[in-house]
Design an enzyme around this catalytic site. Structure first.
Site, PDB file in Angstrom:
ATOM      1  N   CYS A   1      58.530  42.574  69.348  1.00  0.00           N
ATOM      2  CA  CYS A   1      58.669  43.532  68.247  1.00  0.00           C
ATOM      3  C   CYS A   1      58.050  44.885  68.595  1.00  0.00           C
ATOM      4  O   CYS A   1      58.304  45.874  67.917  1.00  0.00           O
ATOM      5  CB  CYS A   1      58.012  42.971  66.988  1.00  0.00           C
ATOM      6  SG  CYS A   1      58.734  41.415  66.484  1.00  0.00           S
TER       7      CYS A   1
ATOM      8  N   HIS B   1      54.723  47.816  61.531  1.00  0.00           N
ATOM      9  CA  HIS B   1      55.773  46.812  61.747  1.00  0.00           C
ATOM     10  C   HIS B   1      55.893  45.981  60.469  1.00  0.00           C
ATOM     11  O   HIS B   1      54.880  45.593  59.866  1.00  0.00           O
ATOM     12  CB  HIS B   1      55.337  45.942  62.932  1.00  0.00           C
ATOM     13  CG  HIS B   1      56.271  44.836  63.247  1.00  0.00           C
ATOM     14  ND1 HIS B   1      57.636  44.943  63.120  1.00  0.00           N
ATOM     15  CD2 HIS B   1      56.041  43.571  63.707  1.00  0.00           C
ATOM     16  CE1 HIS B   1      58.203  43.809  63.480  1.00  0.00           C
ATOM     17  NE2 HIS B   1      57.259  42.964  63.830  1.00  0.00           N
TER      18      HIS B   1
ATOM     19  N   ASN C   1      61.892  41.146  58.614  1.00  0.00           N
ATOM     20  CA  ASN C   1      61.363  41.571  59.917  1.00  0.00           C
ATOM     21  C   ASN C   1      62.539  41.741  60.883  1.00  0.00           C
ATOM     22  O   ASN C   1      63.200  40.773  61.239  1.00  0.00           O
ATOM     23  CB  ASN C   1      60.387  40.498  60.411  1.00  0.00           C
ATOM     24  CG  ASN C   1      59.809  40.811  61.783  1.00  0.00           C
ATOM     25  OD1 ASN C   1      60.267  41.707  62.474  1.00  0.00           O
ATOM     26  ND2 ASN C   1      58.791  40.050  62.170  1.00  0.00           N
TER      27      ASN C   1
HETATM   28  C1  LIG Z   1      54.926  33.034  58.103  1.00  0.00           C
HETATM   29  C2  LIG Z   1      53.841  33.088  57.031  1.00  0.00           C
HETATM   30  C3  LIG Z   1      54.305  33.975  55.896  1.00  0.00           C
HETATM   31  C4  LIG Z   1      53.654  31.680  56.520  1.00  0.00           C
HETATM   32  O1  LIG Z   1      52.637  31.681  55.539  1.00  0.00           O
HETATM   33  P1  LIG Z   1      51.481  30.599  55.625  1.00  0.00           P
HETATM   34  O2  LIG Z   1      50.651  30.760  54.427  1.00  0.00           O
HETATM   35  O3  LIG Z   1      50.838  30.772  56.974  1.00  0.00           O
HETATM   36  O4  LIG Z   1      52.299  29.275  55.533  1.00  0.00           O
HETATM   37  P2  LIG Z   1      52.187  27.964  56.444  1.00  0.00           P
HETATM   38  O5  LIG Z   1      53.086  28.119  57.631  1.00  0.00           O
HETATM   39  O6  LIG Z   1      50.754  27.634  56.688  1.00  0.00           O
HETATM   40  O7  LIG Z   1      52.778  26.923  55.445  1.00  0.00           O
HETATM   41  C5  LIG Z   1      52.175  26.655  54.187  1.00  0.00           C
HETATM   42  C6  LIG Z   1      53.077  25.724  53.439  1.00  0.00           C
HETATM   43  O8  LIG Z   1      54.235  26.450  53.030  1.00  0.00           O
HETATM   44  C7  LIG Z   1      55.384  25.763  53.486  1.00  0.00           C
HETATM   45  N1  LIG Z   1      56.424  26.723  53.805  1.00  0.00           N
HETATM   46  C8  LIG Z   1      56.592  27.420  54.953  1.00  0.00           C
HETATM   47  N2  LIG Z   1      57.673  28.176  54.854  1.00  0.00           N
HETATM   48  C9  LIG Z   1      58.190  27.968  53.634  1.00  0.00           C
HETATM   49  C10 LIG Z   1      59.303  28.488  52.953  1.00  0.00           C
HETATM   50  N3  LIG Z   1      60.151  29.371  53.526  1.00  0.00           N
HETATM   51  N4  LIG Z   1      59.553  28.065  51.706  1.00  0.00           N
HETATM   52  C11 LIG Z   1      58.732  27.168  51.106  1.00  0.00           C
HETATM   53  N5  LIG Z   1      57.660  26.644  51.697  1.00  0.00           N
HETATM   54  C12 LIG Z   1      57.400  27.052  52.957  1.00  0.00           C
HETATM   55  C13 LIG Z   1      54.950  24.989  54.700  1.00  0.00           C
HETATM   56  O9  LIG Z   1      55.817  23.917  54.959  1.00  0.00           O
HETATM   57  C14 LIG Z   1      53.598  24.557  54.292  1.00  0.00           C
HETATM   58  O10 LIG Z   1      53.701  23.457  53.455  1.00  0.00           O
HETATM   59  P3  LIG Z   1      52.767  22.185  53.689  1.00  0.00           P
HETATM   60  O11 LIG Z   1      51.365  22.711  53.478  1.00  0.00           O
HETATM   61  O12 LIG Z   1      53.225  21.241  52.639  1.00  0.00           O
HETATM   62  O13 LIG Z   1      53.029  21.760  55.088  1.00  0.00           O
HETATM   63  C15 LIG Z   1      52.504  33.624  57.624  1.00  0.00           C
HETATM   64  O14 LIG Z   1      51.988  32.682  58.512  1.00  0.00           O
HETATM   65  C16 LIG Z   1      52.666  34.917  58.351  1.00  0.00           C
HETATM   66  O15 LIG Z   1      52.892  35.975  57.746  1.00  0.00           O
HETATM   67  N6  LIG Z   1      52.488  34.879  59.684  1.00  0.00           N
HETATM   68  C17 LIG Z   1      52.681  36.044  60.544  1.00  0.00           C
HETATM   69  C18 LIG Z   1      54.122  36.040  60.936  1.00  0.00           C
HETATM   70  C19 LIG Z   1      54.462  37.124  61.859  1.00  0.00           C
HETATM   71  O16 LIG Z   1      53.762  38.096  61.980  1.00  0.00           O
HETATM   72  N7  LIG Z   1      55.612  36.917  62.515  1.00  0.00           N
HETATM   73  C20 LIG Z   1      56.284  37.810  63.346  1.00  0.00           C
HETATM   74  C21 LIG Z   1      55.514  38.579  64.277  1.00  0.00           C
HETATM   75  S1  LIG Z   1      56.627  39.734  64.973  1.00  0.00           S
END
Ligand SMILES: CC(C)(COP(=O)(O)OP(=O)(O)OC[C@H]1O[C@@H](n2cnc3c(N)ncnc32)[C@H](O)[C@@H]1OP(=O)(O)O)[C@@H](O)C(=O)NCCC(=O)NCCS
Length: 382
Positions: free
Chosen positions: A113, A256, A286
């Site tokens: 990215c 970003h 994104n």
């Molecule tokens: C992706 C992101 C939003 C996920 O949020 P999070 O709070 O970390 O969520 P987790 O992955 O820990 O998952 C938490 C719960 O939500 C659930 N979940 C994940 N995606 C989901 C969705 N789309 N819809 C519903 N539930 C979802 C998971 O299954 C998990 O459930 P569980 O506890 O029963 O297993 C967050 O991690 C983030 O912003 N990360 C940075 C991503 C990034 O920068 N990416 C690109 C870089 S270029």
């Protein structure tokens, strides 16, 4: 005499097809409430079958060239930041060069990215050293082609888009004033596509790739969150202080667009009001290497960035990589007359760098030839 690389043209392209959170809720076990609360995303644009990275890049580049009052033939170089090419080989930049009808060098910069900010910084060096004059810097991404539409943890996060800027020389302070490029390859597997490279060639591992869904994007969301919260604000502070400024002096931050929650966190870390951060993630999600240029172009179009403003951009992601820069938006028209000497010199240096022997006669003819071209460009500007 200092030479700066001013942004003189900009353009964007997003595909017509829109996928809302409600649409996604019909495909995987998710819902609008979760996606909005965790990311701020409401919808994303997805390419149609006939659209490729090169066609989208061209659609963003044409308005950028028009704005800069250049034709593709005026370009000295094209850099395309991209992670979702038309083909594994060649890179997309060469196809963009051909489709535009440009007659210059072109290369693709693959750096997650952060690619477009890396490309902007790279292009600026060619201009600041006097080698080139007119450079097109594109960020284009069709992330949807690599997204696993059965994985709710990733498929809700990404979208497709393209955006481009044109850089030209200026003697007034403008363009990239300071920058930082960062890499931490120890986190390569935080965001990657396991198959398709030399580690797991598709032709030799087709069955296991299909079984493990290794042809799709895999993400360690929590790992990326930790990386971003440790890196982004510190990097921004370094480039801002290096420019002799403080965060208060920045007119607009262009981060970003990965998550609205993360952007709120960066604002708190920098002790800046959230309204100084440009956010369009709700519309586009994104878009990887297209994310920062798309936000910059929209900010200009919406009047959030004006001539003379100072903006701070930061991108981060796969690699792991990050890239930040302080950019001064140019003031006034570029004067062809005042840049005649530097452009003539630039062409002379470029010929020498290419190994072309420049004799005395050519040393005279090149600036003269340049003068004619610059006058033609100036006439087109009117
Ligand atoms: C992706 C992101 C939003 C996920 O949020 P999070 O709070 O970390 O969520 P987790 O992955 O820990 O998952 C938490 C719960 O939500 C659930 N979940 C994940 N995606 C989901 C969705 N789309 N819809 C519903 N539930 C979802 C998971 O299954 C998990 O459930 P569980 O506890 O029963 O297993 C967050 O991690 C983030 O912003 N990360 C940075 C991503 C990034 O920068 N990416 C690109 C870089 S270029």
């Amino acid at each position: 005499m200092s030479r700066y690389a001013r942004i003189t043209g900009w353009g964007k392209y997003v595909p017509d097809k829109v996928l809302t959170n409600d649409d996604l809720a019909e495909m995987v076990d998710t819902n609008d409430e979760w996606i909005t609360a965790h990311t701020g995303i409401k919808r994303r644009h997805i390419r149609s079958d006939h659209e490729t990275a090169s066609s989208m890049a061209v659609n963003a580049s044409r308005p950028a060239l028009e704005k800069a009052k250049l034709t593709p033939q005026d370009l000295d170089l094209i850099i395309v930041a991209n992670n979702s090419p038309d083909y594994i080989l060649p890179g997309v930049a060469n196809i963009v060069q051909d489709k535009l009808g440009a007659e210059c060098g072109a290369f693709t910069l693959v750096n997650g990215c952060s690619g477009w900010v890396y490309a902007l910084v790279t292009a600026s060096q060619f201009i600041q050293t006097g080698i080139y004059n007119n450079i097109l810097v594109v960020g284009v991404e069709i992330v949807s082609f690599a997204v696993d539409w059965e994985d709710r943890k990733t498929c809700v996060l990404f979208g497709d888009a393209a955006a481009a800027v044109v850089l030209q020389p200026s003697e007034e302070p403008s363009g990239v004033l300071t920058f930082e490029l960062g890499s931490d390859g120890s986190g390569a597997e935080y965001l990657y596509v396991p198959a398709g490279g030399t580690v797991k060639p598709i032709a030799l591992n087709a069955e296991s790739i299909t079984a493990n869904r290794d042809g799709f994007l895999k993400m360690n969301g929590q790992g990326l969150l930790r990386f971003a919260t440790r890196t982004v604000a510190k990097s921004l502070k370094r480039v801002i202080y290096q420019a002799g400024l403080t965060p208060d002096d920045i007119d607009l931050f262009i981060p970003h667009q990965t998550s609205a929650r993360l952007i709120e966190f960066f604002a708190r870390q920098l002790r800046q009001p959230l309204d100084k951060f440009f956010i369009n993630i709700h519309k586009y999600a994104n878009t990887s290497a297209a994310s920062v240029p798309l936000a910059l172009v929209e900010a200009i179009e919406e009047g959030r960035v004006k001539s003379g403003d100072t903006v701070a951009v930061i991108a981060f992601g796969a690699g792991l990589t990050w890239a930040s820069a302080v950019i001064q938006m140019g003031v006034g028209e570029i004067s062809p007359a005042h840049s005649l000497f530097s452009i003539g010199r630039a062409r002379y240096l470029a010929k020498r760098a290419q190994g072309v022997i420049v004799d005395t006669a050519q040393a005279v003819v090149l600036p003269l030839y340049t003068f004619v071209q610059v006058r033609r460009q100036a006439n087109r500007r009117k």
